[in-house]
Design a protein around this motif. Sequence first.
Motif, PDB file in Angstrom:
ATOM      1  N   LEU A  18       4.279  -9.039  -1.996  1.00 18.10           N
ATOM      2  CA  LEU A  18       5.230  -8.427  -2.918  1.00 18.10           C
ATOM      3  C   LEU A  18       6.612  -9.061  -2.767  1.00 18.10           C
ATOM      4  N   ALA A  19       7.032  -9.300  -1.528  1.00 14.39           N
ATOM      5  CA  ALA A  19       8.346  -9.915  -1.303  1.00 14.39           C
ATOM      6  C   ALA A  19       8.431 -11.288  -1.964  1.00 14.39           C
ATOM      7  N   GLU A  20       7.368 -12.061  -1.874  1.00 15.58           N
ATOM      8  CA  GLU A  20       7.359 -13.372  -2.521  1.00 15.58           C
ATOM      9  C   GLU A  20       7.441 -13.242  -4.029  1.00 15.58           C
ATOM     10  N   ARG A  21       6.806 -12.220  -4.561  1.00 14.20           N
ATOM     11  CA  ARG A  21       6.831 -11.998  -6.016  1.00 14.20           C
ATOM     12  C   ARG A  21       8.211 -11.544  -6.485  1.00 14.20           C
ATOM     13  N   LEU A  22       8.956 -10.840  -5.646  1.00 16.94           N
ATOM     14  CA  LEU A  22      10.284 -10.354  -6.020  1.00 16.94           C
ATOM     15  C   LEU A  22      11.333 -11.452  -6.005  1.00 16.94           C
ATOM     16  N   GLY A  23      11.178 -12.415  -5.113  1.00 17.92           N
ATOM     17  CA  GLY A  23      12.164 -13.482  -5.007  1.00 17.92           C
ATOM     18  C   GLY A  23      13.412 -13.042  -4.264  1.00 17.92           C
ATOM     19  N   ASP A  24      14.501 -13.775  -4.465  1.00 16.88           N
ATOM     20  CA  ASP A  24      15.726 -13.561  -3.691  1.00 16.88           C
ATOM     21  C   ASP A  24      16.394 -12.218  -3.976  1.00 16.88           C
ATOM     22  N   ARG A  25      16.121 -11.606  -5.115  1.00 18.40           N
ATOM     23  CA  ARG A  25      16.775 -10.343  -5.450  1.00 18.40           C
ATOM     24  C   ARG A  25      16.257  -9.181  -4.611  1.00 18.40           C
ATOM     25  N   GLY A  26      15.050  -9.328  -4.078  1.00 14.46           N
ATOM     26  CA  GLY A  26      14.400  -8.166  -3.497  1.00 14.46           C
ATOM     27  C   GLY A  26      14.188  -8.222  -2.003  1.00 14.46           C
ATOM     28  N   ALA A  27      13.980  -7.047  -1.433  1.00 11.25           N
ATOM     29  CA  ALA A  27      13.555  -6.898  -0.044  1.00 11.25           C
ATOM     30  C   ALA A  27      12.439  -5.860  -0.019  1.00 11.25           C
ATOM     31  N   VAL A  28      11.493  -6.078   0.868  1.00 14.63           N
ATOM     32  CA  VAL A  28      10.359  -5.163   1.002  1.00 14.63           C
ATOM     33  C   VAL A  28      10.313  -4.665   2.439  1.00 14.63           C
ATOM     34  N   ILE A  29      10.031  -3.382   2.596  1.00 11.79           N
ATOM     35  CA  ILE A  29       9.890  -2.793   3.924  1.00 11.79           C
ATOM     36  C   ILE A  29       8.496  -2.203   4.050  1.00 11.79           C
ATOM     37  N   ALA A  30       7.742  -2.692   5.024  1.00  9.42           N
ATOM     38  CA  ALA A  30       6.425  -2.131   5.330  1.00  9.42           C
ATOM     39  C   ALA A  30       6.645  -0.983   6.316  1.00  9.42           C
ATOM     40  N   TRP A  31       6.518   0.243   5.840  1.00  2.00           N
ATOM     41  CA  TRP A  31       6.848   1.432   6.641  1.00  2.00           C
ATOM     42  C   TRP A  31       5.572   2.048   7.219  1.00  2.00           C
ATOM     43  N   LEU A  32       5.290   1.723   8.453  1.00  2.03           N
ATOM     44  CA  LEU A  32       4.223   2.405   9.193  1.00  2.03           C
ATOM     45  C   LEU A  32       4.920   3.418  10.090  1.00  2.03           C
ATOM     46  N   GLY A  33       5.331   4.519   9.488  1.00  3.59           N
ATOM     47  CA  GLY A  33       6.174   5.475  10.189  1.00  3.59           C
ATOM     48  C   GLY A  33       5.490   6.769  10.545  1.00  3.59           C
ATOM     49  N   TYR A  34       4.163   6.804  10.442  1.00  2.99           N
ATOM     50  CA  TYR A  34       3.443   8.041  10.772  1.00  2.99           C
ATOM     51  C   TYR A  34       2.071   7.697  11.320  1.00  2.99           C
ATOM     52  N   GLU A  35       1.437   8.672  11.934  1.00  5.37           N
ATOM     53  CA  GLU A  35       0.085   8.480  12.442  1.00  5.37           C
ATOM     54  C   GLU A  35      -0.887   8.688  11.298  1.00  5.37           C
ATOM     55  N   THR A  36      -1.401   7.601  10.779  1.00  2.00           N
ATOM     56  CA  THR A  36      -2.310   7.698   9.643  1.00  2.00           C
ATOM     57  C   THR A  36      -3.641   8.297  10.087  1.00  2.00           C
ATOM     58  N   PRO A  37      -4.313   9.016   9.193  1.00  2.00           N
ATOM     59  CA  PRO A  37      -5.638   9.543   9.569  1.00  2.00           C
ATOM     60  C   PRO A  37      -6.678   8.437   9.563  1.00  2.00           C
ATOM     61  N   ARG A  38      -7.740   8.648  10.290  1.00  2.00           N
ATOM     62  CA  ARG A  38      -8.876   7.733  10.212  1.00  2.00           C
ATOM     63  C   ARG A  38      -9.666   8.071   8.952  1.00  2.00           C
ATOM     64  N   THR A  39     -10.212   7.037   8.326  1.00  2.00           N
ATOM     65  CA  THR A  39     -11.000   7.269   7.122  1.00  2.00           C
ATOM     66  C   THR A  39     -12.205   8.150   7.427  1.00  2.00           C
ATOM     67  N   VAL A  40     -12.850   7.921   8.584  1.00  2.59           N
ATOM     68  CA  VAL A  40     -13.986   8.736   8.983  1.00  2.59           C
ATOM     69  C   VAL A  40     -13.478   9.793   9.964  1.00  2.59           C
ATOM     70  N   SER A  41     -12.903  10.855   9.408  1.00  8.10           N
ATOM     71  CA  SER A  41     -12.373  11.944  10.229  1.00  8.10           C
ATOM     72  C   SER A  41     -12.137  13.139   9.330  1.00  8.10           C
ATOM     73  N   THR A  42     -11.911  14.288   9.940  1.00  6.99           N
ATOM     74  CA  THR A  42     -11.589  15.473   9.154  1.00  6.99           C
ATOM     75  C   THR A  42     -10.157  15.452   8.651  1.00  6.99           C
ATOM     76  N   THR A  43      -9.246  14.776   9.339  1.00 10.49           N
ATOM     77  CA  THR A  43      -7.832  14.809   8.962  1.00 10.49           C
ATOM     78  C   THR A  43      -7.572  14.122   7.625  1.00 10.49           C
ATOM     79  N   VAL A  44      -8.441  13.196   7.222  1.00 12.91           N
ATOM     80  CA  VAL A  44      -8.196  12.458   5.988  1.00 12.91           C
ATOM     81  C   VAL A  44      -8.371  13.341   4.754  1.00 12.91           C
ATOM     82  N   ALA A  45      -8.999  14.501   4.899  1.00 12.47           N
ATOM     83  CA  ALA A  45      -9.240  15.392   3.765  1.00 12.47           C
ATOM     84  C   ALA A  45      -8.203  16.506   3.661  1.00 12.47           C
ATOM     85  N   THR A  46      -7.229  16.550   4.564  1.00  9.74           N
ATOM     86  CA  THR A  46      -6.213  17.598   4.538  1.00  9.74           C
ATOM     87  C   THR A  46      -4.818  16.979   4.462  1.00  9.74           C
ATOM     88  N   THR A  47      -3.836  17.818   4.201  1.00  9.94           N
ATOM     89  CA  THR A  47      -2.451  17.337   4.105  1.00  9.94           C
ATOM     90  C   THR A  47      -1.716  17.359   5.447  1.00  9.94           C
TER      91      THR A  47
END
Length: 312
Positions: free
Chosen positions: A134-163
């Motif tokens: 995405l950053a390459e597609r935006l060019g010099d005007r843009g900045a992209v931040i990859a925010w891994l700021g939380y503990e993501t649920p596992r796809t094979v788990s009960t937590t992925v089906a709740t909020t």
Amino acid sequence: MAGRLRRAFLAALVVGAVVVPVSAAARPEIPAPPPAAPGPVTASTLDDAYAAHRANAAKAARMAADHGDRGRAAADRAMADPGRRFLFFDGRGSGRAAEVFGDLARADRVAVLVPGSDTTLDTYGRFRAGARALAERLGDRGAVIAWLGYETPRTVSTTVATTDRADEAAPQLQAFIREVRRVVGHRAHVSVLCHSYGSVVCGRAADALDVDDLALIGSPGAGADSAAALHTSARVWAARGASDWIANVPHADASLFGITVGFGTDPVSPGFGARVFEAGTGGHSDYFTPGSKSLDNLARIVLGDTTEVSRA
């Protein structure tokens, strides 16, 4: 009939969430130092913050190596490279990071990417690749931040089906956007692009996100019945690739034994009220593939070229 099937499926998920233990056992804790604390980050202190977090990643790599976890040590070591830029880094547990691509201090278009399930420091490469594309597609005007700021649920788990994970993550995302605004001010156009379970996080955080655009891609639902119910002044967009398996997930919610599973109305449905755009033929992990219809449209949204976004 379809409604009864959806309710039955959701009820089964609820029962699973109540009586079935989490399928993937928690990973043994990986030792790492506490996150660096360089102080409030502003445009003038970005370089100091980047250096502090790289140093922390280097220390985390040494500790992971001493612990015998060569995979995590390699991941941390890569993040300590002099060319990497992090607004935060935490090597403990599954890990947290917010990596910048582009010149954040000067960008007038900023995109924050929020990932879905199974995204950790160990699987970070694919998430990072999407941010770079995405950053390459935006060019010099843009900045992209990859925010891994939380503990993501596992796809094979009960937590992925709740909020639950989204409820924990929402205030962290809100605080992070405030920090971004402290760096870029209100001169910059800020978009948040939310993939898969990340769209649940964004839905929970939406009412206090100071952003201009909010895109829900490959979404199981945003935990709301409509875009209006998100209570945001941002333009709300939604898309789903033609081959995305998420289309087969029931877009509804149900409660049983005090637990709610499912995330409500499908964001690409007319009733939700989002601006639905084309995402091409890709699958669930293809939204940021270089040259794809979805990446082109996401870039147009971030750049503010909204009249050029191809609508579904």
